[in-house]
Design a protein around this motif. Structure first.
Motif, PDB file in Angstrom:
ATOM      1  N   MET A  45       0.959  -1.219   0.047  1.00 33.20           N
ATOM      2  CA  MET A  45       0.005  -0.013  -0.002  1.00 33.20           C
ATOM      3  C   MET A  45       0.972   1.205  -0.035  1.00 33.20           C
ATOM      4  N   ALA A  46       1.858   1.288   0.824  1.00 34.60           N
ATOM      5  CA  ALA A  46       2.879   2.215   1.045  1.00 34.60           C
ATOM      6  C   ALA A  46       3.249   2.520  -0.278  1.00 34.60           C
ATOM      7  N   VAL A  49       0.946   4.263  -2.706  1.00 34.60           N
ATOM      8  CA  VAL A  49       0.700   5.692  -2.318  1.00 34.60           C
ATOM      9  C   VAL A  49       1.849   6.604  -2.826  1.00 34.60           C
ATOM     10  N   GLU A  52       1.430   7.122  -6.599  1.00 32.36           N
ATOM     11  CA  GLU A  52       0.310   7.856  -6.846  1.00 32.36           C
ATOM     12  C   GLU A  52       0.828   9.292  -6.544  1.00 32.36           C
ATOM     13  N   LEU A  53       1.715   9.629  -5.481  1.00 34.36           N
ATOM     14  CA  LEU A  53       2.337  10.849  -5.405  1.00 34.36           C
ATOM     15  C   LEU A  53       3.317  11.265  -6.536  1.00 34.36           C
ATOM     16  N   CYS A 119       9.797   9.590  -1.659  1.00 34.05           N
ATOM     17  CA  CYS A 119       8.913   8.630  -2.010  1.00 34.05           C
ATOM     18  C   CYS A 119       9.552   7.335  -2.796  1.00 34.05           C
TER      19      CYS A 119
END
Length: 121
Positions: A45-46, A49, A52-53, A119
């Motif tokens: 999930m991380a 994310v 997506e960022l 990220c």
């Protein structure tokens, strides 16, 4: 403890042979495996994310870079386009500096790079 018992004959008499095994380390290993398995979806999930960022962040960084290039008084294409509209880029640059436009673009670019690097890690 894990206890196992086996009926045997010892010195021609019935007896029970008992095996005691300490399974504390085995239990710890099993619990660690369970916790690790629970963490795998969290890691996925991380990563999602972060992905997506990074997509919109990449668009922002590319756009800032394009704006900075198009404001540069050193590029021939910019000079030609400015002349077409009667704009003196040499006079525009000090205005952009005085109004903090150029430093704001630098700040956006630097902040975006830092966030992008975080990220990725």
């Amino acid at each position: 403890m894990d206890v196992k018992a086996v009926a045997i004959v010892w010195n021609e008499r019935p007896a029970v042979l008992v095996f005691l095994t300490d399974i504390a380390e085995l239990k710890k290993s099993q619990e660690l495996m369970i916790q690790t398995e629970k963490m795998i979806p969290l890691g996925e999930m991380a990563a999602g994310v972060a992905h997506e960022l990074n997509n919109p962040l990449g668009v922002i960084l590319n756009s800032v870079q394009n704006i900075q290039r198009r404001l540069s008084p050193d590029l021939k294409a910019n000079i030609e386009a400015a002349e077409e509209f009667g704009i003196d880029l040499q006079k525009t640059a000090p205005y952009l500096e005085k109004r903090d436009v150029l430093s704001t673009l630098d700040t956006i670019r630097e902040s975006g790079k830092k966030r992008s690097e975080k990220c990725k890690s």
